[in-house]
Scaffold this active site. Structure first.
Site, PDB file in Angstrom:
ATOM      1  N   LYS A 278     202.503 -65.453 -15.605  1.00  0.00           N
ATOM      2  CA  LYS A 278     201.871 -66.318 -14.609  1.00  0.00           C
ATOM      3  C   LYS A 278     202.265 -67.772 -14.856  1.00  0.00           C
ATOM      4  O   LYS A 278     202.471 -68.160 -16.008  1.00  0.00           O
ATOM      5  CB  LYS A 278     200.339 -66.229 -14.746  1.00  0.00           C
ATOM      6  N   ARG A 352     195.568 -52.430 -11.964  1.00  0.00           N
ATOM      7  CA  ARG A 352     195.622 -51.112 -11.322  1.00  0.00           C
ATOM      8  C   ARG A 352     196.152 -50.052 -12.285  1.00  0.00           C
ATOM      9  O   ARG A 352     195.845 -48.874 -12.121  1.00  0.00           O
ATOM     10  CB  ARG A 352     196.447 -51.205 -10.026  1.00  0.00           C
TER      11      ARG A 352
HETATM   12  N1  BES Z   1     193.883 -60.635 -12.757  1.00  0.00           N
HETATM   13  C1  BES Z   1     194.738 -60.857 -11.650  1.00  0.00           C
HETATM   14  C2  BES Z   1     193.959 -61.107 -10.353  1.00  0.00           C
HETATM   15  C3  BES Z   1     193.106 -62.346 -10.300  1.00  0.00           C
HETATM   16  C4  BES Z   1     193.606 -63.494  -9.713  1.00  0.00           C
HETATM   17  C5  BES Z   1     191.807 -62.334 -10.758  1.00  0.00           C
HETATM   18  C6  BES Z   1     192.796 -64.629  -9.627  1.00  0.00           C
HETATM   19  C7  BES Z   1     191.002 -63.466 -10.674  1.00  0.00           C
HETATM   20  C8  BES Z   1     191.508 -64.608 -10.091  1.00  0.00           C
HETATM   21  C9  BES Z   1     195.614 -59.638 -11.427  1.00  0.00           C
HETATM   22  O1  BES Z   1     195.949 -58.901 -12.554  1.00  0.00           O
HETATM   23  C10 BES Z   1     196.911 -60.120 -10.852  1.00  0.00           C
HETATM   24  O2  BES Z   1     197.588 -60.850 -11.516  1.00  0.00           O
HETATM   25  N2  BES Z   1     197.234 -59.681  -9.650  1.00  0.00           N
HETATM   26  C11 BES Z   1     198.447 -60.051  -9.014  1.00  0.00           C
HETATM   27  C12 BES Z   1     198.995 -58.832  -8.313  1.00  0.00           C
HETATM   28  C13 BES Z   1     200.370 -59.031  -7.731  1.00  0.00           C
HETATM   29  C14 BES Z   1     201.395 -59.185  -8.838  1.00  0.00           C
HETATM   30  C15 BES Z   1     200.696 -57.839  -6.865  1.00  0.00           C
HETATM   31  C16 BES Z   1     198.133 -61.148  -8.014  1.00  0.00           C
HETATM   32  O3  BES Z   1     197.086 -61.089  -7.381  1.00  0.00           O
HETATM   33  O4  BES Z   1     198.921 -62.072  -7.901  1.00  0.00           O
HETATM   34 MN    MN Z   2     197.645 -59.678 -13.589  1.00  0.00          MN
END
Ligand code: BES
Ligand code: MN
Ligand code: ZN
Length: 509
Positions: A278, A352
C-alpha cells in the site's frame, strides 16, 4: 492487554440532592423553532429562567453540544449541564438519540467522577439506552503516553434519574446494557492496540484471556496445525510475516439452544498490502484490519455472558500481511481449506483469502446461518462513507441484520450481490482469482466470499450474510456521540441484537 474500567450505574426516581453529584445533565432538543428544554427534575422556576436564557447562552440542542452552567441550588450538583439530543421528530426521543446524548455527555465530562443523567425516559428501553450510551462514552484507551498527567479520568459513576427506577424489567435491561457496552469497549481496545503488541499470537492469547470465567471454549490453531489441516488462505497471507498466523475457534453452547450460529471475522493484525504494498497514507489505519475478528470474539463472549439460548461459534481468521522474501507473490496459487484454488493477483486483497478458510471451516459444521464481518474493501468506504457498514448476502439474513442494526443503533445498509460480477473473478490457472471487477469492488469481494459458503445436510447452501465494516470500524476523525477516536467496536451491538432476535422469533413459534 489493558482493560477498560467499567462504570457503575444506579437509577433513582427522587432525592436528586442526596446524589450530590459533580454534574447534573439535562437534555435540550432542536425543535422547529429553536432549542427546547426537555423534561427534567428541576423546579418550575429554574426551568422558566433556563428557558429564557437558552438563546442567549447559545444553546441550540444540536447533538454533541454541551453547555456547563453553575450548579443551581435545586440540582444538588456542582455543575448543571445542558446536553444536546439533536433534532426532535415529534414528541418521542429515539433510543439512539438518548444513547448518543448520554455517551457524548459522559465522554465530554471526563475528569468528573459522578454524573447524574436526567434525560426524559418513559420506557425501560430508554433507560438502558442511556446506560449503554454512558458506558460507551466513558471508554478510554489506556494509551502508551509516557506522561499521563494531563489525562482526564473517565467518569466512574453514573446515576440515571428516571421514574422507572422501580420497574421490574430494569435490572435485566441494565445488565444487558453494561454487558454489550463491555463487549464493544473490549473490541475498541483490541483495535487500538498497536500491531507491535497485537499480532496473531497475542491476539489469540487475548481471546483466551477475555474468555476466562465464561462458558466459552477457545481453541487456538497455530501455524503447524493450520498447515497440516489445509488452511491455505490463512497460511498464504501469513507467510510473509515473522509472526505466524492463527485460527481461533470460540464455542459457546447452550443446553436450550434454539439455533446454531457461525460468525467469521477478518483478523489481519496489520495490512501492509504485502508485495502489492500500500502507499504510505493508505497504510496508516491498517491496524484496524482485525476489527471484524475482534467484533466476533466479543460478540461470542457477550452472548455467553447473557446466557442466550443459542449455540454460537466464532472463527477468528488471524494473520499479519507483510512483504518479505517469504511473502506470497502476485500470481502464486493458494489452496483454500476444502480444495478450491485461488490465484493471488493482488496480495492486498488478502482479507478474502483468510476469510475463505474461515467460511469453509464454519460450513463444515453445518450451522443454521453464517455471518461474516470484515474490514474487507476500500470500496466499501467509497460507497457508504465512514459511518455506515454494508450488508450483502441472502435476503433473509441481510434483512434480519438490518433490522437488528436499526434496533441496536448501528448504521448498516444492504447492497446487492450481482451474479454478473462472478466471471470477473475467473482465472486461467485456478478456480478463482482474488481480484475482479474494480468498480463496485465491495460487491466483487462479497461475490468472492460467496464461493466458499458450503451446503447444509440437505444439500442446500447455508444461509449467509457478509458485513463489510471497512469504513465504520475505525474513526479517523474527532469523537462524536458515544464514538471515540480510532476503534469504534462496530458490529458487536448489531450481532448481539441479531442473536436476541433469532431467540425471540423462535419463542413466537
Ligand atoms: N484492509 C483493506 C480494506 C480497507 C481499506 C479497510 C480501508 C479499511 C479501510 C483490504 O485488505 C484491501 O486492501 N482491499 C483492497 C482490495 C483490492 C486490492 C481489490 C482495496 O480495497 O483496495
Ligand atoms: Mn489489503
Ligand atoms: Zn485488509
Amino acid at each position: 492487554m489493558s482493560a477498560n474500567h467499567p462504570i457503575s450505574f444506579n437509577v433513582i426516581s427522587s432525592d436528586l440532592k442526596k446524589a450530590s453529584a459533580d454534574a447534573l445533565v439535562i437534555g435540550v432538543g432542536k425543535g422547529a423553532d429553536g432549542a427546547v428544554l426537555l423534561d427534567s427534575p428541576l423546579t418550575a422556576s429554574t426551568v422558566k429562567s433556563l428557558k429564557e436564557s437558552l438563546a442567549a447562552l447559545g444553546v441550540t440542542g444540536d447533538a454533541d453540544q454541551l453547555v456547563r452552567l453553575p450548579g443551581l441550588p435545586d440540582t444538588g450538583a456542582k455543575v448543571l449541564v445542558l446536553a444536546g439530543v439533536g433534532k426532535l421528530a415529534g414528541t418521542e426521543i429515539t433510543e439512539e438519540s438518548l444513547r448518543r446524548a448520554a455517551g457524548s455527555a459522559v465522554r465530554q465530562l471526563a475528569g468528573l467522577a459522578h454524573v447524574v443523567l436526567a434525560l426524559p425516559t418513559t420506557a425501560v428501553e430508554q433507560v438502558s439506552a442511556l446506560a449503554e450510551g454512558a458506558a460507551l462514552g466513558a471508554y478510554q484507551y489506556d494509551s502508551l503516553h509516557s506522561n499521563k498527567a494531563g489525562n482526564k479520568a473517565a467518569v466512574a459513576k453514573v446515576t440515571i434519574y428516571s421514574a422507572l427506577a422501580k420497574d421490574p424489567k430494569l435490572a435485566a435491561a441494565l445488565l444487558r446494557a453494561s454487558t454489550v457496552a463491555k463487549a464493544v469497549n473490549a473490541t475498541r481496545t483490541l483495535v487500538n492496540e498497536p500491531p507491535s503488541r497485537l499480532y496473531p499470537a497475542t491476539f489469540a492469547e487475548a481471546a483466551k484471556d477475555l474468555a476466562k470465567g465464561l462458558p466459552v471454549k477457545v481453541t487456538v490453531m497455530d501455524e503447524k496445525r493450520l498447515l497440516k489441516d489445509g488452511f491455505g488462505g490463512i497460511m498464504g497471507v501469513g507467510q510473509g510475516s515473522s509472526r505466524p498466523p492463527r485460527m481461533v475457534k470460540m464455542e459457546y453452547k447452550s443446553d436450550k439452544a434454539v439455533a446454531d450460529l457461525a460468525l467469521v471475522g477478518k483478523g489481519i493484525t496489520f495490512d501492509s498490502g504485502g508485495i502489492s504494498i500500500k502507499p504510505g497514507a493508505g497504510m496508516i489505519t491498517m491496524k484496524c484490519d482485525m476489527a471484524g475478528a475482534a467484533a466476533v470474539l466479543n460478540t461470542v463472549l457477550a452472548v455467553a455472558e447473557l446466557g442466550l439460548p443459542v449455540n454460537v461459534t466464532g472463527w477468528l481468521c488471524i494473520a499479519e500481511n507483510m512483504p518479505s522474501g517469504t511473502a506470497i507473490r502476485p500470481s502464486d496459487v493458494l489452496t483454500i481449506l476444502g480444495g478450491k484454488t485461488v490465484e493471488v493477483l493482488n496480495t492486498d486483497a488478502e482479507g478474502r483469502l483468510v476469510m475463505a478458510d474461515g467460511l469453509v471451516a464454519a460450513s463444515h459444521e453445518f450451522p443454521d446461518v453464517i455471518i461474516d464481518v470484515a474490514t474487507l474493501t476500500g470500496a466499501q468506504v467509497v460507497a457508504l462513507g465512514h459511518r455506515t457498514a454494508a450488508v450483502m448476502g441472502d435476503d433473509g439474513v441481510s434483512a434480519a441484520l438490518k433490522a437488528a442494526a436499526d434496533r441496536a443503533g448501528e448504521l448498516i445498509w444492504p447492497m446487492p450481490l450481482p451474479e454478473e460480477l462472478r466471471p470477473s473473478l475467473d482465472s486461467p490457472v485456478a478456480d478463482l482469482a482474488n481480484i475482479g471487477e474494480r468498480m463496485g469492488g465491495m460487491m466483487t469481494a462479497a461475490v468472492f466470499l460467496q464461493e466458499f459458503i458450503g451446503k447444509d445436510k440437505n444439500g442446500e447452501t447455508i444461509p449467509w450474510a457478509h458485513l463489510d465494516i471497512a469504513g465504520p470500524a475505525f474513526n479517523e476523525g474527532a469523537p462524536y456521540g458515544y464514538t471515540p477516536k480510532q476503534g469504534t467496536g462496530m458490529a458487536v451491538r448489531t450481532l448481539v441484537a441479531y442473536v436476541e432476535d433469532v431467540v425471540a422469533r423462535s419463542n413466537q413459534r
